[in-house]
Design a protein around this motif. Sequence first.
Motif, PDB file in Angstrom:
ATOM      1  N   ASP A 227       0.854  -1.178   0.000  1.00 16.90           N
ATOM      2  CA  ASP A 227       0.000   0.000   0.000  1.00 16.90           C
ATOM      3  C   ASP A 227       0.897   1.238   0.000  1.00 16.90           C
ATOM      4  O   ASP A 227       1.790   1.355   0.844  1.00 16.90           O
ATOM      5  N   VAL A 228       0.668   2.138  -0.944  1.00 16.05           N
ATOM      6  CA  VAL A 228       1.524   3.316  -1.078  1.00 16.05           C
ATOM      7  C   VAL A 228       1.484   4.184   0.172  1.00 16.05           C
ATOM      8  O   VAL A 228       2.514   4.696   0.619  1.00 16.05           O
ATOM      9  N   LYS A 229       0.305   4.368   0.749  1.00 14.10           N
ATOM     10  CA  LYS A 229       0.197   5.204   1.943  1.00 14.10           C
ATOM     11  C   LYS A 229       1.013   4.636   3.095  1.00 14.10           C
ATOM     12  O   LYS A 229       1.675   5.381   3.828  1.00 14.10           O
ATOM     13  N   SER A 230       0.975   3.319   3.243  1.00 13.92           N
ATOM     14  CA  SER A 230       1.764   2.691   4.302  1.00 13.92           C
ATOM     15  C   SER A 230       3.253   2.799   3.999  1.00 13.92           C
ATOM     16  O   SER A 230       4.069   3.042   4.891  1.00 13.92           O
ATOM     17  N   TYR A 231       3.597   2.641   2.722  1.00 13.82           N
ATOM     18  CA  TYR A 231       4.996   2.713   2.309  1.00 13.82           C
ATOM     19  C   TYR A 231       5.590   4.088   2.600  1.00 13.82           C
ATOM     20  O   TYR A 231       6.751   4.219   2.994  1.00 13.82           O
ATOM     21  N   LEU A 232       4.784   5.144   2.418  1.00 15.14           N
ATOM     22  CA  LEU A 232       5.276   6.514   2.562  1.00 15.14           C
ATOM     23  C   LEU A 232       4.918   7.160   3.900  1.00 15.14           C
ATOM     24  O   LEU A 232       5.179   8.339   4.098  1.00 15.14           O
TER      25      LEU A 232
END
Length: 345
Positions: A227-232
């Motif tokens: 998940d991009v939000k979790s990654y960033l």
Amino acid sequence: MRGDQLSRQWRILRQIEASRYGLTAAEVAELGGVSLKTGYRDLNDLQMAGFPLYAERGKSGRRWRFIDNYRFKLPQPFTFTELMSLHMSRDLFRVFQGTVYHKSIQTLFDKVRAALPPKTLTYLEKVESAFHVGATPHKNYARFRGIIDEVNKAVVERRRVEMAYRSLSAKSETLRKFDPYKVWFYDGTIYIIGKCHLRNDIRTFVIDRIKMLRLTEETFMVPYGFDVKSYLRHSFKVMKEDDLYKVRIWISAAWSRYMGEKIWHESQKIEKCPDGSLEITFRVAGLEEIRQWVMGLGAEARVLEPESLKELLKAELADALTYYTEPAEPHRDRITQHIMAARAS
């Protein structure tokens, strides 16, 4: 005054649209905080603009509402004000001019305009004259159209790409195989996030630093649960680093209201001080981006912790001071060397 009138009439449209039984002229006047006479004038203006309003007599008097099932021949779930809001938002997408994204958005706006009656379009132009969307700093992506098209295709079709990429600090390009998971637009720049096979890790690349890109016939699968939000989530802006830091910053009383009104990072915690100043605490990955942010605040901010961030700022301020106290000479200072090395992919 004209802007206030248009804003008031916009609220009237929204309330009539949301009301099951419509509104009386008195309710319209109360909603706008105006006289009954002005309320009737607003309703008349909206009718003249082409909105399908009519007054239906009932037990509580005449109630103004839209003609049933009238949608300018547009499919559900669009409503009048939703379409008008969409049309007014087109300035926000000018940063994509010259790309496949902008072309599709422009086609959508053309369809919206074609579906609205001429009188309504005239009214819409008046509304737009009262509002303005300022463009943030952004890049000219028209010259990267071919690369953006290929990246978009690779993301949709889950196809691996080969690309020549030159990072900000590198002297030459590196050849990489890359699995593009997601296209990401942030702060005027388009990025792609995915797995870099050269580094065997998930990385973020800037579209306009790609010098060559080719789709391969190899496909890939996005890892389950990615998940991009979790990654960033720990990145202060864009950069993703493994080391997490607790950063505590003092903000002057003069700037406390401005700084306290915004969410700068999802981890932020704000504590008010007796003298009106603030202490903002973050938990972020890496120090470079937050260092730049603090520098932008000048004397209105002071780093309380960590010590490593204090030292970075001291070194940069000392280097900056030499530009104003010594003869200008072309050189790369020690803080810049440190930062550029950290940026290298």
